[in-house]
Design a protein around this motif. Structure first.
Motif, mmCIF file in Angstrom:
data_model
loop_
_atom_site.group_PDB
_atom_site.id
_atom_site.type_symbol
_atom_site.label_atom_id
_atom_site.label_comp_id
_atom_site.label_asym_id
_atom_site.label_seq_id
_atom_site.Cartn_x
_atom_site.Cartn_y
_atom_site.Cartn_z
ATOM 1 N N LEU A 131 0.827 -1.200 0.000
ATOM 2 C CA LEU A 131 0.000 0.000 0.000
ATOM 3 C C LEU A 131 0.867 1.257 0.000
ATOM 4 N N GLN A 132 1.911 1.272 0.824
ATOM 5 C CA GLN A 132 2.811 2.423 0.883
ATOM 6 C C GLN A 132 3.839 2.335 -0.238
ATOM 7 N N GLN A 133 4.090 3.452 -0.868
ATOM 8 C CA GLN A 133 5.090 3.463 -1.945
ATOM 9 C C GLN A 133 5.914 4.742 -1.886
ATOM 10 N N PRO A 134 7.135 4.676 -1.367
ATOM 11 C CA PRO A 134 7.772 3.498 -0.789
ATOM 12 C C PRO A 134 7.507 3.426 0.712
ATOM 13 N N ILE A 135 7.974 2.381 1.351
ATOM 14 C CA ILE A 135 7.903 2.246 2.796
ATOM 15 C C ILE A 135 9.138 2.891 3.421
ATOM 16 N N THR A 136 9.017 3.334 4.663
ATOM 17 C CA THR A 136 10.188 3.814 5.394
ATOM 18 C C THR A 136 10.928 2.623 5.989
ATOM 19 N N VAL A 137 12.192 2.472 5.638
ATOM 20 C CA VAL A 137 13.035 1.416 6.184
ATOM 21 C C VAL A 137 14.175 2.063 6.958
ATOM 22 N N TRP A 138 14.214 1.802 8.247
ATOM 23 C CA TRP A 138 15.296 2.253 9.115
ATOM 24 C C TRP A 138 16.346 1.156 9.200
ATOM 25 N N HIS A 139 17.590 1.546 9.468
ATOM 26 C CA HIS A 139 18.671 0.568 9.632
ATOM 27 C C HIS A 139 19.098 0.563 11.089
ATOM 28 N N GLY A 140 18.881 -0.577 11.731
ATOM 29 C CA GLY A 140 19.242 -0.696 13.137
ATOM 30 C C GLY A 140 20.716 -0.985 13.294
ATOM 31 N N SER A 141 21.347 -0.294 14.245
ATOM 32 C CA SER A 141 22.781 -0.490 14.461
ATOM 33 C C SER A 141 23.104 -0.367 15.934
ATOM 34 N N ALA A 142 23.944 -1.254 16.429
ATOM 35 C CA ALA A 142 24.460 -1.140 17.788
ATOM 36 C C ALA A 142 25.775 -0.367 17.740
ATOM 37 N N THR A 143 26.801 -0.991 17.214
ATOM 38 C CA THR A 143 28.096 -0.304 17.102
ATOM 39 C C THR A 143 28.736 -0.541 15.736
ATOM 40 N N SER A 144 27.971 -1.061 14.791
ATOM 41 C CA SER A 144 28.550 -1.454 13.516
ATOM 42 C C SER A 144 28.492 -0.345 12.483
ATOM 43 N N ARG A 145 29.622 -0.063 11.867
ATOM 44 C CA ARG A 145 29.666 0.913 10.784
ATOM 45 C C ARG A 145 29.112 0.354 9.487
ATOM 46 N N ALA A 146 28.988 -0.972 9.404
ATOM 47 C CA ALA A 146 28.430 -1.567 8.188
ATOM 48 C C ALA A 146 26.962 -1.184 8.021
ATOM 49 N N SER A 147 26.202 -1.211 9.114
ATOM 50 C CA SER A 147 24.798 -0.793 9.042
ATOM 51 C C SER A 147 24.686 0.688 8.715
ATOM 52 N N VAL A 148 25.569 1.473 9.311
ATOM 53 C CA VAL A 148 25.579 2.911 9.058
ATOM 54 C C VAL A 148 25.857 3.192 7.590
ATOM 55 N N GLU A 149 26.815 2.501 7.021
ATOM 56 C CA GLU A 149 27.167 2.709 5.623
ATOM 57 C C GLU A 149 26.001 2.333 4.712
ATOM 58 N N LEU A 150 25.316 1.229 5.018
ATOM 59 C CA LEU A 150 24.190 0.807 4.197
ATOM 60 C C LEU A 150 23.075 1.847 4.241
ATOM 61 N N ALA A 151 22.796 2.370 5.434
ATOM 62 C CA ALA A 151 21.759 3.402 5.568
ATOM 63 C C ALA A 151 22.128 4.659 4.802
ATOM 64 N N ALA A 152 23.366 5.099 4.961
ATOM 65 C CA ALA A 152 23.807 6.322 4.292
ATOM 66 C C ALA A 152 23.832 6.152 2.778
ATOM 67 N N GLN A 153 24.258 5.002 2.310
ATOM 68 C CA GLN A 153 24.322 4.739 0.876
ATOM 69 C C GLN A 153 22.956 4.913 0.213
#
Length: 337
Positions: free
Chosen positions: A164-186
């Motif tokens: 129904l939503q186009q697009p959906i909001t997708v958040w990236h959860g991260s504890a201390t990992s820069r990999a999640s941060v990079e994926l979100a920023a990308q």
């Protein structure tokens, strides 16, 4: 600022049946809507002591019992899931809920991942990146041609139902990992900091890095969105009343850490109140702490624990009611930066 209630659906009190515990979570979500909370999140875990292996099923039941509150995952472990199957589940939920779905994705954790899904520390990040690439395309495109490493390729694949939503909001959860941060920023997606296990600085440094990588990828700084967790919650009229009620809960947590050989970062409740993100105290104390974190993070969403964690249902309800009446109205004036 918006406020979520988050449940990992822990199953510790064995005087309750599994059915009772799951229904308790749904009832808490209904209460959250009645009290004006903005969202209810269900985590995803695949081992004891959790019952949260199937967030879309639980959230669908919550959707049927509510009409306004937004439905979150916290987190959806896309590193473990077939992205096509995950898309089908969540697109269905998005329709059933009237477009109230928001996702927080992450790689997940726990030894059960390797045992149940054969996902290890060596490949979990690659799996997450690949799964998210396909998931977001499936959400946006009616026909998808795609090839990856961890699932069969697709050629003009059609998926239904369409969300129904186009697009959906997708958040990236991260504890201390820069990999999640990079994926979100990308991808120009929002970041949700776990903000649970350590003092403020490691999380603040990760958020600073996210802002740097956001700029590197050429996104508008005004579009940055950040969420932050909290390590526990109990509000009472006075600080002493809150500490007295929550102390057995915190001691149980310390005992659980030490039982598995983990030395707690915050060895006393007073230390946790002083140095961690735990929100235990009077309304003014909790307001002051969230203000302090907001000055460093600039976040616009905060989650609170939805689980009693050893509190009585009466105590938990009174705490949530106090948050809704005396704390949330003040903090809603805060905005992300």
């Amino acid at each position: 600022m918006r406020f979520l209630l988050l449940s990992l659906i822990t199953y510790i009190d064995r005087s309750k049946t599994v059915e009772q515990r799951l229904r308790e979570v749904v009832d808490t979500a209904v209460l959250g809507e009645e009290l004006g909370f903005d969202g209810f999140a269900v985590g995803e875990r695949h081992e004891r002591p959790f019952l949260s292996s199937s967030p879309p099923v639980v959230l669908s039941h919550i959707a049927a019992r509510t009409s306004r509150i937004r439905l979150w995952t916290g987190v959806t472990t896309l590193s473990l899931l077939d992205p096509v199957r995950a898309f089908e589940d969540y697109a269905t939920l998005d329709n059933l809920s009237g477009g109230r779905l928001e996702l927080i994705i992450g790689k997940g954790n726990g030894t059960a991942q390797a045992q149940l899904f054969h996902v290890t520390v060596d490949d979990q990040w690659d799996r997450l990146r690949e799964s998210y690439d396909l998931f977001r395309r499936l959400w946006r495109e009616e026909k998808v041609t795609w090839e990856g490493k961890y699932r069969p390729s697709l050629t003009d694949a059609e998926t239904s139902p369409r969300p129904l939503q186009q697009p959906i909001t997708v958040w990236h959860g991260s504890a201390t990992s820069r990999a999640s941060v990079e994926l979100a920023a990308q991808y120009g997606d929002p970041l949700f900091s776990a903000n649970v296990s350590n003092p403020i600085e490691p999380y603040a440094e990760l958020i600073d890095h996210y802002r740097e990588r956001w700029a590197f990828h050429g996104h508008d700084p005004a579009r940055i969105r950040i969420g932050a967790g909290s390590a526990g919650f109990y509000a009472a009229r006075t600080s002493q009343e809150a500490l007295d009620a929550y102390r057995p809960v915190y001691q149980q947590r310390l005992d659980a850490f030490r039982k598995v050989g983990v030395e707690p970062v915050f060895p006393t409740l007073e230390d946790a109140v002083e140095r961690s993100s735990i929100l235990v105290g009077s309304p003014q104390q909790i307001i002051d702490k969230v203000h302090r974190y907001h000055e460093r993070f600039g976040h616009e969403v905060t989650h609170l624990s939805a689980d009693t964690e050893g509190l009585t249902e009466k105590q938990n309800r009174a705490s949530l009611e106090l948050f809704a009446s005396d704390i949330a109205p003040v903090l809603r004036q805060l905005k992300g930066r």
